[in-house]
Design an enzyme around this catalytic site. Sequence first.
Site, mmCIF file in Angstrom:
data_model
loop_
_atom_site.group_PDB
_atom_site.id
_atom_site.type_symbol
_atom_site.label_atom_id
_atom_site.label_comp_id
_atom_site.label_asym_id
_atom_site.label_seq_id
_atom_site.Cartn_x
_atom_site.Cartn_y
_atom_site.Cartn_z
ATOM 1 N N ASP A 84 0.848 -1.200 0.000
ATOM 2 C CA ASP A 84 0.000 0.000 0.000
ATOM 3 C C ASP A 84 0.881 1.247 0.000
ATOM 4 O OD1 ASP A 84 -2.325 1.899 0.936
ATOM 5 O OD2 ASP A 84 -3.290 -0.031 0.570
ATOM 6 N N ASP A 85 0.383 2.341 0.520
ATOM 7 C CA ASP A 85 1.029 3.648 0.448
ATOM 8 C C ASP A 85 2.419 3.644 1.120
ATOM 9 O OD1 ASP A 85 1.337 6.332 -0.071
ATOM 10 O OD2 ASP A 85 -0.442 6.979 1.036
ATOM 11 N N LYS A 161 -3.862 -0.800 -6.669
ATOM 12 C CA LYS A 161 -4.875 -0.077 -5.893
ATOM 13 C C LYS A 161 -4.680 1.408 -6.183
ATOM 14 C CE LYS A 161 -6.241 1.159 -1.182
ATOM 15 N NZ LYS A 161 -5.975 0.944 0.274
ATOM 16 N N ASP A 163 -5.937 5.153 -5.434
ATOM 17 C CA ASP A 163 -6.661 5.975 -4.465
ATOM 18 C C ASP A 163 -7.120 7.291 -5.082
ATOM 19 O OD1 ASP A 163 -7.717 6.328 -1.863
ATOM 20 O OD2 ASP A 163 -5.894 5.535 -0.954
ATOM 21 N N TRP A 197 -13.722 5.387 -2.740
ATOM 22 C CA TRP A 197 -14.443 5.487 -1.461
ATOM 23 C C TRP A 197 -15.963 5.532 -1.594
ATOM 24 C CZ3 TRP A 197 -11.555 10.629 -1.236
ATOM 25 C CH2 TRP A 197 -10.167 10.414 -1.213
ATOM 26 N N GLY A 198 -16.482 5.272 -2.789
ATOM 27 C CA GLY A 198 -17.925 5.250 -2.972
ATOM 28 C C GLY A 198 -18.562 6.609 -3.144
ATOM 29 N N MET A 200 -18.857 8.800 -5.628
ATOM 30 C CA MET A 200 -19.695 9.010 -6.804
ATOM 31 C C MET A 200 -20.262 7.686 -7.321
ATOM 32 S SD MET A 200 -18.166 12.125 -9.101
ATOM 33 C CE MET A 200 -19.637 12.031 -10.132
ATOM 34 N N ASP A 218 -12.817 4.155 4.297
ATOM 35 C CA ASP A 218 -11.942 3.173 4.925
ATOM 36 C C ASP A 218 -12.609 2.494 6.123
ATOM 37 O OD1 ASP A 218 -10.118 4.026 3.097
ATOM 38 O OD2 ASP A 218 -8.671 4.800 4.538
#
Length: 398
Positions: A84-85, A161, A163, A197-198, A200, A218
Amino acid sequence: MELTSALAWLTTCLLLTLTSSTDPQSLINRRNLLGNGLGSTPPMGWSSWNYFNCKIDEATIKQTADALVSTGLAKLGYKYVNIDDCWAESSRDDKGALVPKRTTFPSGIKVLADYVHSKGLKLGIYSDAGFYTCSKEQPGSLGHEEQDAQTFASWGIDFLKYDNCNNDGSRPTLRYPVMTRALMKTKRPIFFNLCEWGDMHPALWGYTVGNSWRTTNDISDTWESMVSRADQNEVYADFARPGGWNDPDMLEVGNGGMTKNEYIVHFSIWAISKSPLVIGCDVRNISKDTMEIIANKEVIAVNQDKLGVQAKKVRMEGDWEVWAGPLTHGRIAVLLLNRGAWLTTITAHWEDIGIAPATTFKARDLWKHKTLKPRFTGNLTDSVEAHACKMFILSPVF
Protein backbone atom coordinates in the site's frame (compact mmCIF):
# COMPACT_ATOMS: atom_id res chain seq x y z
CA MET A 1 -37.90 8.70 -6.22
CA GLU A 2 -37.44 5.01 -5.31
CA LEU A 3 -33.85 3.80 -4.84
CA THR A 4 -34.01 1.43 -7.84
CA SER A 5 -35.25 4.18 -10.16
CA ALA A 6 -32.69 6.64 -8.82
CA LEU A 7 -29.83 4.18 -9.34
CA ALA A 8 -30.99 3.41 -12.88
CA TRP A 9 -31.18 7.13 -13.68
CA LEU A 10 -27.72 7.81 -12.22
CA THR A 11 -26.25 4.83 -14.06
CA THR A 12 -27.45 6.22 -17.39
CA CYS A 13 -26.04 9.66 -16.61
CA LEU A 14 -22.65 8.31 -15.60
CA LEU A 15 -22.38 6.04 -18.61
CA LEU A 16 -23.15 8.98 -20.88
CA THR A 17 -20.42 10.95 -19.10
CA LEU A 18 -17.89 8.18 -19.60
CA THR A 19 -18.42 7.75 -23.34
CA SER A 20 -17.72 10.34 -25.98
CA SER A 21 -19.83 8.57 -28.61
CA THR A 22 -23.51 9.14 -29.21
CA ASP A 23 -23.88 5.67 -30.70
CA PRO A 24 -25.96 3.52 -28.26
CA GLN A 25 -23.94 0.46 -29.32
CA SER A 26 -20.85 2.06 -27.78
CA LEU A 27 -22.48 1.84 -24.36
CA ILE A 28 -22.92 -1.91 -24.79
CA ASN A 29 -19.28 -2.35 -25.81
CA ARG A 30 -17.71 -0.24 -23.06
CA ARG A 31 -16.35 -3.33 -21.27
CA ASN A 32 -13.67 -3.35 -23.96
CA LEU A 33 -12.05 -0.44 -22.07
CA LEU A 34 -10.89 -3.01 -19.50
CA GLY A 35 -10.71 -6.31 -21.32
CA ASN A 36 -7.94 -7.74 -19.14
CA GLY A 37 -9.61 -11.08 -18.39
CA LEU A 38 -9.03 -10.74 -14.63
CA GLY A 39 -11.40 -11.00 -11.68
CA SER A 40 -13.59 -13.90 -12.76
CA THR A 41 -13.94 -14.41 -9.01
CA PRO A 42 -13.19 -11.85 -6.26
CA PRO A 43 -9.46 -11.38 -5.62
CA MET A 44 -7.87 -12.92 -2.53
CA GLY A 45 -4.65 -11.84 -0.91
CA TRP A 46 -3.05 -9.57 1.67
CA SER A 47 -2.46 -5.83 1.99
CA SER A 48 -0.01 -3.93 4.15
CA TRP A 49 -2.19 -0.96 5.11
CA ASN A 50 -4.53 -2.08 7.91
CA TYR A 51 -1.76 -3.39 10.14
CA PHE A 52 1.45 -1.67 9.02
CA ASN A 53 0.20 1.62 7.55
CA CYS A 54 3.36 3.39 6.31
CA LYS A 55 5.78 1.21 8.29
CA ILE A 56 6.64 -1.15 5.45
CA ASP A 57 9.82 -2.42 3.85
CA GLU A 58 10.93 -5.12 1.45
CA ALA A 59 11.82 -7.54 4.27
CA THR A 60 8.25 -7.36 5.60
CA ILE A 61 6.82 -8.00 2.13
CA LYS A 62 9.10 -10.99 1.57
CA GLN A 63 8.33 -12.43 5.00
CA THR A 64 4.61 -12.01 4.34
CA ALA A 65 4.90 -13.85 1.04
CA ASP A 66 6.76 -16.62 2.84
CA ALA A 67 4.07 -16.76 5.54
CA LEU A 68 1.23 -16.98 3.02
CA VAL A 69 2.92 -20.07 1.62
CA SER A 70 3.99 -21.69 4.91
CA THR A 71 0.56 -21.27 6.56
CA GLY A 72 -1.21 -22.79 3.56
CA LEU A 73 -3.13 -19.59 2.88
CA ALA A 74 -1.67 -19.31 -0.61
CA LYS A 75 -3.06 -22.73 -1.52
CA LEU A 76 -6.50 -21.53 -0.40
CA GLY A 77 -6.36 -18.71 -2.96
CA TYR A 78 -4.68 -15.82 -1.14
CA LYS A 79 -2.36 -14.94 -4.01
CA TYR A 80 -1.97 -11.16 -4.07
CA VAL A 81 0.68 -9.53 -1.87
CA ASN A 82 -0.23 -5.85 -2.02
CA ILE A 83 2.09 -3.01 -1.05
CA ASP A 84 0.00 0.00 0.00
CA ASP A 85 1.03 3.65 0.45
CA CYS A 86 4.54 4.92 1.37
CA TRP A 87 6.71 2.68 -0.81
CA ALA A 88 8.17 5.45 -3.01
CA GLU A 89 10.46 8.44 -2.62
CA SER A 90 8.80 11.83 -2.23
CA SER A 91 10.05 13.00 -5.63
CA ARG A 92 10.27 11.46 -9.09
CA ASP A 93 13.62 11.01 -10.81
CA ASP A 94 14.96 13.31 -13.54
CA LYS A 95 12.99 11.37 -16.14
CA GLY A 96 9.74 11.74 -14.21
CA ALA A 97 9.60 8.13 -13.01
CA LEU A 98 8.54 6.90 -9.58
CA VAL A 99 11.45 5.74 -7.43
CA PRO A 100 11.18 3.03 -4.74
CA LYS A 101 12.21 4.39 -1.33
CA ARG A 102 15.90 3.69 -0.98
CA THR A 103 15.82 3.20 2.79
CA THR A 104 13.01 0.65 2.81
CA PHE A 105 13.03 -0.91 -0.67
CA PRO A 106 16.75 -0.75 -1.55
CA SER A 107 16.61 -3.71 -3.94
CA GLY A 108 13.82 -2.11 -5.97
CA ILE A 109 10.33 -3.34 -6.77
CA LYS A 110 11.36 -5.51 -9.75
CA VAL A 111 13.57 -7.70 -7.54
CA LEU A 112 10.77 -7.89 -4.96
CA ALA A 113 8.25 -8.85 -7.64
CA ASP A 114 10.56 -11.60 -8.85
CA TYR A 115 10.79 -12.95 -5.30
CA VAL A 116 7.02 -12.90 -4.79
CA HIS A 117 6.46 -14.55 -8.18
CA SER A 118 8.99 -17.27 -7.28
CA LYS A 119 6.63 -18.22 -4.45
CA GLY A 120 3.73 -18.65 -6.86
CA LEU A 121 2.18 -15.37 -5.71
CA LYS A 122 1.38 -12.01 -7.31
CA LEU A 123 2.58 -8.54 -6.32
CA GLY A 124 0.32 -5.52 -5.96
CA ILE A 125 1.23 -1.86 -5.63
CA TYR A 126 -0.45 1.43 -4.76
CA SER A 127 -0.86 4.80 -6.42
CA ASP A 128 -3.35 7.65 -6.53
CA ALA A 129 -5.42 9.56 -9.08
CA GLY A 130 -4.04 12.79 -7.63
CA PHE A 131 -0.83 14.77 -7.36
CA TYR A 132 0.12 13.03 -4.10
CA THR A 133 -1.02 9.84 -2.40
CA CYS A 134 -3.15 9.95 0.74
CA SER A 135 -0.10 9.91 3.03
CA LYS A 136 1.37 12.84 1.05
CA GLU A 137 4.69 10.99 1.31
CA GLN A 138 4.92 10.05 -2.35
CA PRO A 139 3.72 11.38 -5.73
CA GLY A 140 0.40 10.35 -7.20
CA SER A 141 -0.06 9.35 -10.83
CA LEU A 142 -2.25 12.21 -12.06
CA GLY A 143 -0.64 13.45 -15.26
CA HIS A 144 1.81 10.52 -15.26
CA GLU A 145 -0.62 7.69 -15.92
CA GLU A 146 1.07 6.16 -18.96
CA GLN A 147 4.56 6.50 -17.54
CA ASP A 148 3.56 4.93 -14.22
CA ALA A 149 1.58 2.13 -15.84
CA GLN A 150 4.59 1.26 -17.99
CA THR A 151 6.81 1.36 -14.91
CA PHE A 152 4.49 -0.96 -13.00
CA ALA A 153 4.33 -3.36 -15.93
CA SER A 154 8.11 -3.37 -16.33
CA TRP A 155 8.45 -4.29 -12.66
CA GLY A 156 6.04 -7.21 -13.03
CA ILE A 157 3.18 -5.71 -11.01
CA ASP A 158 -0.08 -7.72 -11.01
CA PHE A 159 -2.48 -5.48 -9.02
CA LEU A 160 -2.92 -1.72 -8.70
CA LYS A 161 -4.88 -0.08 -5.89
CA TYR A 162 -5.65 3.45 -7.11
CA ASP A 163 -6.66 5.98 -4.46
CA ASN A 164 -8.42 9.33 -4.79
CA CYS A 165 -6.57 11.82 -2.57
CA ASN A 166 -5.04 15.22 -3.38
CA ASN A 167 -6.52 15.45 -6.87
CA ASP A 168 -7.31 18.42 -9.11
CA GLY A 169 -11.01 18.54 -8.28
CA SER A 170 -12.14 16.85 -11.49
CA ARG A 171 -14.58 13.97 -11.37
CA PRO A 172 -13.21 10.47 -10.75
CA THR A 173 -15.25 9.36 -13.76
CA LEU A 174 -12.79 11.39 -15.81
CA ARG A 175 -9.54 10.63 -13.97
CA TYR A 176 -9.84 6.86 -13.42
CA PRO A 177 -10.41 5.80 -17.06
CA VAL A 178 -7.11 7.50 -17.97
CA MET A 179 -5.26 4.96 -15.85
CA THR A 180 -7.45 2.17 -17.22
CA ARG A 181 -6.33 2.97 -20.75
CA ALA A 182 -2.72 3.31 -19.61
CA LEU A 183 -2.78 -0.12 -17.99
CA MET A 184 -4.34 -1.68 -21.06
CA LYS A 185 -1.70 -0.07 -23.24
CA THR A 186 1.05 -1.95 -21.35
CA LYS A 187 -0.42 -5.29 -22.54
CA ARG A 188 0.26 -6.73 -19.05
CA PRO A 189 -2.83 -7.99 -17.18
CA ILE A 190 -2.97 -5.85 -14.02
CA PHE A 191 -5.97 -6.12 -11.70
CA PHE A 192 -7.30 -2.57 -11.28
CA ASN A 193 -8.84 -1.68 -7.90
CA LEU A 194 -10.61 1.69 -7.84
CA CYS A 195 -10.31 3.19 -4.35
CA GLU A 196 -12.74 6.06 -4.87
CA TRP A 197 -14.44 5.49 -1.46
CA GLY A 198 -17.93 5.25 -2.97
CA ASP A 199 -18.29 9.01 -3.27
CA MET A 200 -19.70 9.01 -6.80
CA HIS A 201 -21.28 5.55 -6.68
CA PRO A 202 -18.49 3.71 -8.56
CA ALA A 203 -20.58 0.54 -8.57
CA LEU A 204 -22.63 2.25 -11.27
CA TRP A 205 -19.70 2.94 -13.61
CA GLY A 206 -16.79 0.89 -12.27
CA TYR A 207 -17.31 -2.23 -14.39
CA THR A 208 -16.10 -0.44 -17.52
CA VAL A 209 -13.10 0.99 -15.71
CA GLY A 210 -11.82 -1.44 -13.07
CA ASN A 211 -11.97 -4.98 -11.72
CA SER A 212 -13.22 -3.87 -8.30
CA TRP A 213 -14.31 -0.61 -6.75
CA ARG A 214 -14.58 0.64 -3.21
CA THR A 215 -18.17 1.30 -2.22
CA THR A 216 -17.28 2.73 1.21
CA ASN A 217 -14.80 4.86 3.06
CA ASP A 218 -11.94 3.17 4.92
CA ILE A 219 -12.83 0.45 7.39
CA SER A 220 -11.56 0.42 10.98
CA ASP A 221 -11.22 -2.49 13.39
CA THR A 222 -14.56 -2.08 15.20
CA TRP A 223 -17.95 -3.78 15.01
CA GLU A 224 -19.70 -0.52 14.15
CA SER A 225 -17.34 0.28 11.29
CA MET A 226 -17.50 -3.23 9.89
CA VAL A 227 -21.30 -3.58 9.83
CA SER A 228 -21.76 -0.06 8.44
CA ARG A 229 -19.44 -0.92 5.52
CA ALA A 230 -21.43 -4.10 4.95
CA ASP A 231 -24.66 -2.09 4.85
CA GLN A 232 -23.31 0.47 2.39
CA ASN A 233 -21.90 -2.22 0.14
CA GLU A 234 -25.09 -4.32 0.07
CA VAL A 235 -27.04 -1.52 -1.63
CA TYR A 236 -25.05 -2.13 -4.82
CA ALA A 237 -25.36 -5.92 -4.95
CA ASP A 238 -26.92 -5.94 -8.41
CA PHE A 239 -23.83 -4.32 -9.94
CA ALA A 240 -21.30 -6.99 -8.92
CA ARG A 241 -20.49 -9.73 -11.40
CA PRO A 242 -17.53 -11.75 -12.71
CA GLY A 243 -14.86 -9.30 -13.81
CA GLY A 244 -16.00 -6.49 -11.48
CA TRP A 245 -16.72 -6.57 -7.73
CA ASN A 246 -18.02 -4.28 -5.01
CA ASP A 247 -15.31 -3.67 -2.41
CA PRO A 248 -16.24 -2.64 1.17
CA ASP A 249 -12.50 -2.46 2.04
CA MET A 250 -9.97 -4.92 3.40
CA LEU A 251 -10.44 -7.47 6.16
CA GLU A 252 -9.70 -6.52 9.77
CA VAL A 253 -9.83 -10.13 11.00
CA GLY A 254 -6.94 -10.76 13.39
CA ASN A 255 -6.14 -7.14 14.29
CA GLY A 256 -7.67 -7.39 17.75
CA GLY A 257 -10.47 -4.84 17.78
CA MET A 258 -13.38 -7.31 17.60
CA THR A 259 -14.35 -10.59 19.24
CA LYS A 260 -13.94 -13.91 17.47
CA ASN A 261 -17.70 -14.08 16.77
CA GLU A 262 -17.61 -10.55 15.35
CA TYR A 263 -14.69 -11.48 13.09
CA ILE A 264 -16.66 -14.54 11.93
CA VAL A 265 -19.51 -12.19 11.02
CA HIS A 266 -17.03 -9.94 9.21
CA PHE A 267 -15.58 -12.78 7.15
CA SER A 268 -18.99 -14.34 6.47
CA ILE A 269 -20.53 -11.12 5.17
CA TRP A 270 -17.51 -10.36 2.98
CA ALA A 271 -17.61 -13.90 1.59
CA ILE A 272 -21.35 -14.02 0.82
CA SER A 273 -21.13 -10.48 -0.60
CA LYS A 274 -18.52 -11.60 -3.13
CA SER A 275 -16.18 -8.96 -1.75
CA PRO A 276 -12.42 -9.16 -2.24
CA LEU A 277 -10.91 -11.24 0.58
CA VAL A 278 -7.79 -9.22 1.31
CA ILE A 279 -6.21 -10.03 4.66
CA GLY A 280 -5.20 -6.98 6.70
CA CYS A 281 -3.38 -8.51 9.68
CA ASP A 282 0.22 -9.60 10.22
CA VAL A 283 0.21 -13.12 8.77
CA ARG A 284 3.76 -13.69 10.00
CA ASN A 285 2.38 -13.92 13.55
CA ILE A 286 -1.12 -15.23 12.98
CA SER A 287 -3.22 -16.73 15.78
CA LYS A 288 -5.06 -20.05 15.72
CA ASP A 289 -8.43 -18.27 15.98
CA THR A 290 -7.61 -16.02 13.03
CA MET A 291 -6.49 -18.97 10.94
CA GLU A 292 -9.73 -20.83 11.73
CA ILE A 293 -11.65 -17.89 10.27
CA ILE A 294 -9.71 -16.85 7.17
CA ALA A 295 -8.81 -20.44 6.24
CA ASN A 296 -12.40 -21.74 6.30
CA LYS A 297 -12.50 -23.50 2.94
CA GLU A 298 -16.28 -23.79 2.86
CA VAL A 299 -16.83 -20.07 3.41
CA ILE A 300 -14.11 -19.20 0.89
CA ALA A 301 -15.88 -21.46 -1.63
CA VAL A 302 -19.02 -19.33 -1.32
CA ASN A 303 -16.98 -16.23 -2.12
CA GLN A 304 -15.26 -17.91 -5.06
CA ASP A 305 -18.38 -19.58 -6.50
CA LYS A 306 -18.31 -19.22 -10.29
CA LEU A 307 -21.88 -17.91 -10.52
CA GLY A 308 -20.62 -14.66 -9.03
CA VAL A 309 -23.87 -13.28 -7.63
CA GLN A 310 -23.62 -11.04 -4.56
CA ALA A 311 -26.01 -11.88 -1.73
CA LYS A 312 -28.59 -9.42 -0.44
CA LYS A 313 -30.53 -8.82 2.74
CA VAL A 314 -33.84 -10.56 2.10
CA ARG A 315 -35.39 -9.86 5.50
CA MET A 316 -34.72 -7.55 8.43
CA GLU A 317 -36.58 -7.43 11.75
CA GLY A 318 -35.16 -5.32 14.55
CA ASP A 319 -31.59 -6.46 15.20
CA TRP A 320 -31.65 -9.56 13.04
CA GLU A 321 -31.21 -10.07 9.34
CA VAL A 322 -31.31 -12.82 6.73
CA TRP A 323 -28.90 -12.55 3.82
CA ALA A 324 -29.13 -14.90 0.84
CA GLY A 325 -27.66 -15.37 -2.61
CA PRO A 326 -27.66 -18.06 -5.32
CA LEU A 327 -24.72 -20.39 -6.00
CA THR A 328 -23.94 -22.83 -8.78
CA HIS A 329 -25.85 -26.14 -9.04
CA GLY A 330 -29.07 -24.67 -7.68
CA ARG A 331 -27.64 -24.11 -4.21
CA ILE A 332 -28.26 -21.05 -2.02
CA ALA A 333 -25.98 -19.39 0.54
CA VAL A 334 -27.84 -18.12 3.61
CA LEU A 335 -26.58 -15.99 6.48
CA LEU A 336 -28.50 -15.50 9.72
CA LEU A 337 -27.11 -12.37 11.40
CA ASN A 338 -27.80 -11.13 14.94
CA ARG A 339 -26.69 -7.51 15.32
CA GLY A 340 -28.27 -7.23 18.75
CA ALA A 341 -26.97 -7.74 22.30
CA TRP A 342 -28.97 -10.86 23.15
CA LEU A 343 -29.40 -14.42 21.91
CA THR A 344 -32.21 -14.52 19.35
CA THR A 345 -34.02 -16.95 17.08
CA ILE A 346 -33.89 -16.18 13.36
CA THR A 347 -35.94 -17.77 10.59
CA ALA A 348 -35.06 -17.77 6.91
CA HIS A 349 -38.32 -18.15 4.96
CA TRP A 350 -38.16 -19.65 1.47
CA GLU A 351 -40.51 -16.95 0.19
CA ASP A 352 -38.07 -14.23 1.31
CA ILE A 353 -35.21 -16.05 -0.43
CA GLY A 354 -37.27 -16.34 -3.61
CA ILE A 355 -37.85 -20.10 -3.76
CA ALA A 356 -41.08 -22.11 -3.70
CA PRO A 357 -42.27 -22.80 -0.13
CA ALA A 358 -42.80 -26.51 -0.85
CA THR A 359 -39.16 -27.02 -1.92
CA THR A 360 -37.08 -29.25 0.34
CA PHE A 361 -33.40 -28.55 1.06
CA LYS A 362 -30.60 -30.05 3.06
CA ALA A 363 -28.51 -27.52 5.00
CA ARG A 364 -24.76 -27.46 5.49
CA ASP A 365 -23.48 -25.41 8.46
CA LEU A 366 -20.29 -23.78 7.15
CA TRP A 367 -18.82 -22.89 10.54
CA LYS A 368 -19.57 -26.20 12.24
CA HIS A 369 -18.59 -28.07 9.06
CA LYS A 370 -21.50 -30.46 9.23
CA THR A 371 -24.67 -31.20 7.29
CA LEU A 372 -27.74 -30.97 9.49
CA LYS A 373 -29.72 -34.19 9.78
CA PRO A 374 -33.24 -32.83 9.24
CA ARG A 375 -34.44 -31.71 5.82
CA PHE A 376 -35.99 -28.26 5.60
CA THR A 377 -39.16 -27.28 3.75
CA GLY A 378 -40.50 -23.74 3.78
CA ASN A 379 -37.98 -22.29 6.20
CA LEU A 380 -34.89 -22.80 8.34
CA THR A 381 -34.75 -21.58 11.96
CA ASP A 382 -31.79 -21.36 14.32
CA SER A 383 -30.65 -19.55 17.46
CA VAL A 384 -27.88 -17.00 17.02
CA GLU A 385 -25.76 -15.42 19.75
CA ALA A 386 -25.25 -11.66 20.11
CA HIS A 387 -23.02 -10.09 17.44
CA ALA A 388 -22.78 -13.46 15.73
CA CYS A 389 -24.07 -15.35 12.71
CA LYS A 390 -24.87 -18.76 11.28
CA MET A 391 -24.00 -19.52 7.68
CA PHE A 392 -25.49 -22.30 5.59
CA ILE A 393 -25.55 -23.67 2.08
CA LEU A 394 -28.98 -24.97 1.08
CA SER A 395 -28.89 -27.76 -1.50
CA PRO A 396 -32.12 -28.98 -3.14
CA VAL A 397 -33.30 -32.51 -2.34
CA PHE A 398 -34.82 -34.26 -5.34
